[in-house]
Design a protein around this motif. Sequence first.
Motif, PDB file in Angstrom:
ATOM      1  N   SER A  99       0.885  -1.164   0.000  1.00 31.30           N
ATOM      2  CA  SER A  99       0.000   0.000   0.000  1.00 31.30           C
ATOM      3  C   SER A  99       0.918   1.207   0.000  1.00 31.30           C
ATOM      4  O   SER A  99       1.601   1.476   0.988  1.00 31.30           O
ATOM      5  CB  SER A  99      -0.896  -0.020   1.244  1.00 31.30           C
ATOM      6  N   THR A 100       0.986   1.916  -1.115  1.00 27.00           N
ATOM      7  CA  THR A 100       2.054   2.896  -1.328  1.00 27.00           C
ATOM      8  C   THR A 100       1.701   4.269  -0.762  1.00 27.00           C
ATOM      9  O   THR A 100       0.535   4.658  -0.713  1.00 27.00           O
ATOM     10  CB  THR A 100       2.367   3.024  -2.825  1.00 27.00           C
ATOM     11  N   PRO A 101       2.711   5.032  -0.328  1.00 28.32           N
ATOM     12  CA  PRO A 101       2.473   6.329   0.302  1.00 28.32           C
ATOM     13  C   PRO A 101       1.862   7.357  -0.648  1.00 28.32           C
ATOM     14  O   PRO A 101       2.056   7.310  -1.863  1.00 28.32           O
ATOM     15  CB  PRO A 101       3.882   6.766   0.731  1.00 28.32           C
ATOM     16  N   SER A 102       1.145   8.298  -0.054  1.00 27.12           N
ATOM     17  CA  SER A 102       0.627   9.453  -0.788  1.00 27.12           C
ATOM     18  C   SER A 102       1.661  10.572  -0.731  1.00 27.12           C
ATOM     19  O   SER A 102       2.474  10.638   0.192  1.00 27.12           O
ATOM     20  CB  SER A 102      -0.690   9.931  -0.179  1.00 27.12           C
ATOM     21  N   ARG A 103       1.589  11.471  -1.706  1.00 27.12           N
ATOM     22  CA  ARG A 103       2.538  12.594  -1.722  1.00 27.12           C
ATOM     23  C   ARG A 103       2.371  13.460  -0.481  1.00 27.12           C
ATOM     24  O   ARG A 103       3.353  13.883   0.138  1.00 27.12           O
ATOM     25  CB  ARG A 103       2.308  13.434  -2.988  1.00 27.12           C
ATOM     26  N   ARG A 104       1.128  13.739  -0.116  1.00 27.00           N
ATOM     27  CA  ARG A 104       0.846  14.579   1.051  1.00 27.00           C
ATOM     28  C   ARG A 104      -0.112  13.817   1.956  1.00 27.00           C
ATOM     29  O   ARG A 104      -1.325  13.971   1.857  1.00 27.00           O
ATOM     30  CB  ARG A 104       0.261  15.920   0.633  1.00 27.00           C
ATOM     31  N   LEU A 142      10.041   2.927   3.197  1.00 28.60           N
ATOM     32  CA  LEU A 142       9.584   2.838   1.814  1.00 28.60           C
ATOM     33  C   LEU A 142       9.713   4.189   1.117  1.00 28.60           C
ATOM     34  O   LEU A 142      10.127   4.263  -0.050  1.00 28.60           O
ATOM     35  CB  LEU A 142       8.135   2.356   1.777  1.00 28.60           C
ATOM     36  N   ARG A 143       9.386   5.258   1.809  1.00 24.14           N
ATOM     37  CA  ARG A 143       9.519   6.600   1.212  1.00 24.14           C
ATOM     38  C   ARG A 143      10.976   6.886   0.832  1.00 24.14           C
ATOM     39  O   ARG A 143      11.252   7.433  -0.238  1.00 24.14           O
ATOM     40  CB  ARG A 143       9.032   7.668   2.189  1.00 24.14           C
ATOM     41  N   LYS A 144      11.886   6.513   1.695  1.00 28.70           N
ATOM     42  CA  LYS A 144      13.301   6.733   1.404  1.00 28.70           C
ATOM     43  C   LYS A 144      13.715   5.972   0.162  1.00 28.70           C
ATOM     44  O   LYS A 144      14.443   6.496  -0.698  1.00 28.70           O
ATOM     45  CB  LYS A 144      14.139   6.309   2.606  1.00 28.70           C
ATOM     46  N   ALA A 145      13.217   4.731   0.029  1.00 34.04           N
ATOM     47  CA  ALA A 145      13.612   3.896  -1.105  1.00 34.04           C
ATOM     48  C   ALA A 145      13.068   4.418  -2.424  1.00 34.04           C
ATOM     49  O   ALA A 145      13.733   4.332  -3.458  1.00 34.04           O
ATOM     50  CB  ALA A 145      13.137   2.460  -0.866  1.00 34.04           C
ATOM     51  N   ILE A 146      11.852   4.974  -2.402  1.00 36.37           N
ATOM     52  CA  ILE A 146      11.232   5.422  -3.654  1.00 36.37           C
ATOM     53  C   ILE A 146      11.397   6.927  -3.880  1.00 36.37           C
ATOM     54  O   ILE A 146      10.757   7.513  -4.742  1.00 36.37           O
ATOM     55  CB  ILE A 146       9.737   5.049  -3.698  1.00 36.37           C
ATOM     56  N   LEU A 147      12.280   7.551  -3.068  1.00 37.76           N
ATOM     57  CA  LEU A 147      12.631   8.966  -3.244  1.00 37.76           C
ATOM     58  C   LEU A 147      11.429   9.876  -3.116  1.00 37.76           C
ATOM     59  O   LEU A 147      11.234  10.827  -3.899  1.00 37.76           O
ATOM     60  CB  LEU A 147      13.320   9.174  -4.603  1.00 37.76           C
ATOM     61  N   GLN A 148      10.604   9.616  -2.088  1.00 40.74           N
ATOM     62  CA  GLN A 148       9.459  10.476  -1.779  1.00 40.74           C
ATOM     63  C   GLN A 148       9.510  10.882  -0.309  1.00 40.74           C
ATOM     64  O   GLN A 148       8.696  10.464   0.497  1.00 40.74           O
ATOM     65  CB  GLN A 148       8.138   9.769  -2.094  1.00 40.74           C
ATOM     66  N   PRO A 149      10.508  11.679   0.063  1.00 42.75           N
ATOM     67  CA  PRO A 149      10.613  12.085   1.474  1.00 42.75           C
ATOM     68  C   PRO A 149       9.406  12.925   1.898  1.00 42.75           C
ATOM     69  O   PRO A 149       8.780  13.604   1.083  1.00 42.75           O
ATOM     70  CB  PRO A 149      11.897  12.904   1.499  1.00 42.75           C
ATOM     71  N   TRP A 150       9.111  12.829   3.188  1.00 37.61           N
ATOM     72  CA  TRP A 150       8.000  13.610   3.747  1.00 37.61           C
ATOM     73  C   TRP A 150       8.281  13.912   5.198  1.00 37.61           C
ATOM     74  O   TRP A 150       8.883  13.099   5.918  1.00 37.61           O
ATOM     75  CB  TRP A 150       6.696  12.840   3.642  1.00 37.61           C
ATOM     76  N   SER A 151       7.856  15.091   5.639  1.00 32.95           N
ATOM     77  CA  SER A 151       7.849  15.427   7.056  1.00 32.95           C
ATOM     78  C   SER A 151       6.647  16.315   7.299  1.00 32.95           C
ATOM     79  O   SER A 151       6.115  16.921   6.355  1.00 32.95           O
ATOM     80  CB  SER A 151       9.148  16.153   7.463  1.00 32.95           C
ATOM     81  N   PRO A 152       6.158  16.402   8.520  1.00 35.28           N
ATOM     82  CA  PRO A 152       4.969  17.231   8.786  1.00 35.28           C
ATOM     83  C   PRO A 152       5.135  18.690   8.384  1.00 35.28           C
ATOM     84  O   PRO A 152       4.140  19.382   8.127  1.00 35.28           O
ATOM     85  CB  PRO A 152       4.806  17.106  10.313  1.00 35.28           C
ATOM     86  N   GLU A 153       6.391  19.146   8.293  1.00 34.75           N
ATOM     87  CA  GLU A 153       6.625  20.544   7.957  1.00 34.75           C
ATOM     88  C   GLU A 153       6.542  20.833   6.455  1.00 34.75           C
ATOM     89  O   GLU A 153       6.406  21.971   6.030  1.00 34.75           O
ATOM     90  CB  GLU A 153       7.992  20.994   8.469  1.00 34.75           C
ATOM     91  N   THR A 154       6.651  19.756   5.623  1.00 31.79           N
ATOM     92  CA  THR A 154       6.678  19.965   4.157  1.00 31.79           C
ATOM     93  C   THR A 154       5.286  20.058   3.582  1.00 31.79           C
ATOM     94  O   THR A 154       4.324  19.561   4.138  1.00 31.79           O
ATOM     95  CB  THR A 154       7.414  18.797   3.487  1.00 31.79           C
TER      96      THR A 154
END
Length: 390
Positions: free
Chosen positions: A334-339, A378-390
């Motif tokens: 189940s893959t991450p969402s951008r936001r 998983l985000r790190k592997a697929i180059l989709q970093p996220w943090s609550p501030e972004t």
Amino acid sequence: MLFSKITIAAFIATVNAAPPVHLGLRNVTTASERLGLQWLGGNSSLPKILVLYTGGTIAGGSIYGALDDTQYGQLQITGEQIIARNPYLANHTQLAVSNWTSEDFSTGTDDGLVMNMTRFAHDALCSQDSDIDGAIYTHGTNSLEETAFLLDLLVNCGKPIVGVGAMRPWTHLSFDGDANFFQGVMLAANPDSRNRGVMVAFNNRIIPGFWVTKLHSTNPNAFGPTALGDLGAFVNNMPYFYNTPSQPIAKHEFDLQTVSNDPSFPALPKVDILYAARGFDGKLVLDAQSNGARGVVIAGTGNGGIPSGEDEIASALEKGLQVVVGTRSPFGPSTPSRRPTFAKSGFIHVIQSRIMLQLAIASGFDMNQTIALFEGGLRKAILQPWSPET
């Protein structure tokens, strides 16, 4: 011996007490003595393997004859009787049985009983006075995987824990429980089993407890991993590993004491699983929350889709509910969402996701921390970093 709420409470109080325990005038020097374990076997030099007995099909028999493997359960044997069925066990190990059956509770239905067994196992294996080399647990196969995953996230001192069970009752003409039990004990006693996390020994296979799930309702080859693959196999009933020890990237080792400080003690926070399909009613999420759920796991479509109900989910999130969305598919992520506003489970199955979310909530994680817990690797592997501030 049946464990009641009073007995369990007394055990927890004993574990948390600071003063040394005494037997007569002599200080207790080992966990075996402190916990009152009685070791079966005449050779004290052999590995000590703790048997956490919870019953299950492996202990169940049928009054309907040797062909029945669906209507059994009227007859029961104890952990000691299971051991006595196989005289070869005494040639390789010492065994002590800790009984976790109850007239009122079942490890297949009650989180509190499973958590107290987990606390007992952690104390027996990981305390400084431990003289125990490993453990196995017998379990009903309907929820064997849930207990495997829970133990894997909470008992992490390197010593092996192995789940075993059976798909056929001991009265059946082709009972599989004796072989599974023997192989599980051999796996727990093998020095090469250390630092591999919880494992399941079933049908000549060594399956990782983190990824294991029940894939068939009645076949003796019932279990398999949702990712990775088997760790090894049994040859002449002895374990053979394909690789050196490793741990899943998605695994998070939770602190048992922190989890136990949650108000849900001795159990875990209430988390429900909902199944998504066309016309999914988002009110089910709100209903779960109003019924006391602190989290919800949704078995989404495809790679974690939710066909409808977004407004209700958003409302529940605003009220403090934590939401994780997995996939109803047996394999794949189940893959991450951008936001993200809620967590996607990655490759972790929805059943295991429920347990991870329970432990996260009990550990004080907020929704953003839970997103990072499930999605970070998983985000790190697929180059989709996220943090609550972004």
